[in-house]
Scaffold this motif. Structure first.
Motif, PDB file in Angstrom:
ATOM      1  N   ALA A 106       1.612  -3.776   1.762  1.00  0.00           N
ATOM      2  CA  ALA A 106       2.825  -3.996   2.654  1.00  0.00           C
ATOM      3  C   ALA A 106       3.839  -2.872   2.042  1.00  0.00           C
ATOM      4  O   ALA A 106       4.599  -2.100   2.666  1.00  0.00           O
ATOM      5  CB  ALA A 106       3.403  -5.338   2.851  1.00  0.00           C
ATOM      6  N   VAL A 107       4.204  -3.310   0.653  1.00  0.00           N
ATOM      7  CA  VAL A 107       5.045  -2.320  -0.193  1.00  0.00           C
ATOM      8  C   VAL A 107       4.803  -0.793  -0.057  1.00  0.00           C
ATOM      9  O   VAL A 107       5.735   0.003   0.170  1.00  0.00           O
ATOM     10  CB  VAL A 107       5.075  -2.975  -1.770  1.00  0.00           C
ATOM     11  N   LEU A 108       3.514  -0.431  -0.377  1.00  0.00           N
ATOM     12  CA  LEU A 108       3.024   0.848  -0.273  1.00  0.00           C
ATOM     13  C   LEU A 108       3.096   1.561   1.041  1.00  0.00           C
ATOM     14  O   LEU A 108       3.303   2.935   1.293  1.00  0.00           O
ATOM     15  CB  LEU A 108       1.590   0.959  -0.894  1.00  0.00           C
ATOM     16  N   LEU A 109       3.049   0.875   2.113  1.00  0.00           N
ATOM     17  CA  LEU A 109       2.878   1.526   3.327  1.00  0.00           C
ATOM     18  C   LEU A 109       4.717   1.825   3.836  1.00  0.00           C
ATOM     19  O   LEU A 109       4.873   2.919   4.224  1.00  0.00           O
ATOM     20  CB  LEU A 109       2.459   0.306   4.390  1.00  0.00           C
ATOM     21  N   SER A 110       5.590   0.823   3.904  1.00  0.00           N
ATOM     22  CA  SER A 110       6.906   1.131   4.350  1.00  0.00           C
ATOM     23  C   SER A 110       7.747  -0.145   4.236  1.00  0.00           C
ATOM     24  O   SER A 110       7.247  -1.212   4.233  1.00  0.00           O
ATOM     25  CB  SER A 110       6.950   1.603   5.679  1.00  0.00           C
ATOM     26  N   PRO A 111       9.046   0.136   3.887  1.00  0.00           N
ATOM     27  CA  PRO A 111       9.801  -1.082   3.931  1.00  0.00           C
ATOM     28  C   PRO A 111       9.783  -1.896   5.119  1.00  0.00           C
ATOM     29  O   PRO A 111      10.086  -3.161   4.994  1.00  0.00           O
ATOM     30  CB  PRO A 111      11.324  -0.610   3.453  1.00  0.00           C
ATOM     31  N   GLY A 112       9.669  -1.135   6.102  1.00  0.00           N
ATOM     32  CA  GLY A 112       9.853  -2.070   7.395  1.00  0.00           C
ATOM     33  C   GLY A 112       8.653  -2.469   7.790  1.00  0.00           C
ATOM     34  O   GLY A 112       8.562  -3.917   8.210  1.00  0.00           O
TER      35      GLY A 112
END
Length: 476
Positions: free
Chosen positions: A281-287
């Motif tokens: 999740a962190v690697l994808l985006s803050p949202g």
């Protein structure tokens, strides 16, 4: 007359296929989570005191705890032969005494008393003081039992304990009994078949007609993150529901309820899976990270408390399904229509009711479902509310079809109206199958395996693609 030496059984992992401290902790988390966590922090370095306090917070039903069949059979044959069978455990004395009474063992037990943690050398000393060195046989399951095996006449080793090989080398009589767990059983506890529900993350991509790899790839990573997050919560849910699952006709076979996988292994897996989900999740985006954290927090709240409250539970189920749609939009940076969220929520609310209707239809008695707030008397209300959800979803879909966004994305409006026919049939059919007990306990999983239902869903999707002009665009 020769008196047989007593057979002394360790409890956690030996006579039982579980650990009573872990059982008590999760029972406490299910009934009084804050009190349980405070007690754990307060007595982190004093296991005997922790065990005594957890017993007060959440007493266990020892008669429901899973037993090791081979050890139980050995104990039964020993009792029939007139031999004393004694329990010796690091568990709290009150629980060990109750367990001994459940199975007709000796009233004399060796256990922790709130001050002394009866484990390893302390247990060995207590047994030697009572029976003398070599005056008993002892069954255990871990390296911590070696001091006791060294003082016993016969060492009964349950499961694979590599360090116990030294006992045989030193001349001790060692007997091995089956035990342990398998990764396959742990994988079942992760419920990978439930990961199919994360296809819901694809809905924003389908609704916005963005089918490129730049949209698909991040959504696939998002599905992986949500799958790991879901498995984290499934394990937590199973650990919180141990007693309820053991009272259920089919859930009693689940990995932790049956003792097929130790609770400690489940706790470690839960931490690892949760960490992996958050890393993706962190690697994808803050949202997407925020959506994932929200999903995990609401899922945990549902497992801890909300699933026991009538109507709140089905609302939460609908919210958790809807969050998956938001997650798909967040992962690929696709704008999600408020109409879509308003449309899918009543559908998911209906499916939440379907889940409870199925459980009640399959129940054998009129009592309230274990760990839930419903009885068979609620069946009619659940069906009526599910019907309201069906009507609500169709009305919202109709309004969307004539909205500015709807007419822009789907110019041929009458085809959207045509799609409402199989849509209504699909939802009514799901409710009807649940009413007759012909559903899976999870309606989304059932829907993705049901050939007739899949045919209806494909028809709906085809009509929507036709209304959007996609078939003409792709195939001329």
């Amino acid at each position: 007359m020769t008196i047989e030496k007593p057979l002394v059984l360790d409890v956690d992992g030996t006579f039982l296929r579980t650990d009573m401290l872990h059982e008590n902790f999760w029972a406490g988390m299910g009934t009084a989570p804050l009190r349980t966590l405070l007690a754990t922090l307060r007595h982190l370095r004093d296991p005997a005191a922790l065990k005594a306090e957890l017993v007060q917070i959440a007493p266990l039903r020892t008669d429901l705890l899973p037993v090791n069949a081979e050890v139980a059979e050995l104990a039964l044959q020993s009792r029939l032969a007139g031999r004393e069978v004694v329990l010796a455990s690091a568990g709290d004395r009150s629980l060990v005494a109750r367990l001994a009474a459940d199975y007709g063992f000796s009233e004399r037990v060796f256990a922790s008393d709130g001050v002394t943690n009866l484990k390893g050398p302390a247990k060995a000393k207590a047994l030697v003081d009572a029976y003398g060195e070599g005056g008993f046989d002892y069954a255990g399951n871990g390296a911590v039992d070696i001091p006791v095996w060294e003082k016993a006449e016969n060492a009964l080793v349950v499961g694979h304990v590599p360090s116990a090989r030294a006992l045989a080398a030193n001349g001790h009589n060692v007997v091995e009994l089956p035990g342990g767990w398998t990764f396959r059983a742990l994988l079942r506890a992760m419920r990978p078949h439930q990961w199919v529900k994360n296809v819901l993350l694809l809905l924003p991509m389908l609704a916005s007609h963005r089918f490129g790899l730049d949209t698909l790839v991040p959504i696939l990573w998002g599905m992986a993150a949500f799958s790991l997050a879901a498995s984290t919560i499934y394990i937590a849910n199973d650990l919180l529901d141990l007693e309820a699952d053991r009272l259920h006709p089919t859930k009693c076979r689940r990995a932790f309820a049956s003792g097929a996988v130790p609770i400690g292994v489940g706790m470690a897996a839960m931490v690892g899976l949760g960490a992996a989900a958050l890393l993706i999740a962190v690697l994808l985006s803050p949202g997407f990270l925020l959506v994932t954290l929200l999903y995990m927090a609401l899922s945990l709240a549902y497992s801890l408390r909300l699933k026991r409250t009538r109507w709140v539970d089905v609302t939460m189920l609908a919210a958790l399904y809807t969050i998956r749609v938001v997650a798909g939009a967040s992962a690929a940076a696709v704008e999600v229509s408020i109409y879509m969220l308003i449309f899918v929520f009543p559908i998911f609310f209906t499916l939440g009711c379907v889940k409870r209707i199925t459980e009640l239809s399959r129940a054998t008695g009129n009592e309230t479902l274990p760990g839930r707030g419903y009885g068979r008397a609620d069946l009619a209300d659940l069906r009526n509310v599910a019907g309201i959800g069906v009507v609500g979803a169709l009305v919202i879909f109709l309004l969307y079809s004539v909205s500015d966004q709807g007419t822009t994305l789907y110019p041929t409006t009458w085809l959207l109206w045509a799609a409402m026919v199989p849509m209504a049939i699909w939802m009514v059919r799901m409710v009807n199958l649940a009413w007759h007990g012909r559903q899976d306990y999870d309606p989304i999983v059932f829907a993705l395996r049901d050939p007739v239902g899949l045919g209806l869903l494909m028809l709906i999707l085809s009509l929507m693609f036709w209304a959007a002009g996609l078939w003409q665009q792709w195939f001329g």
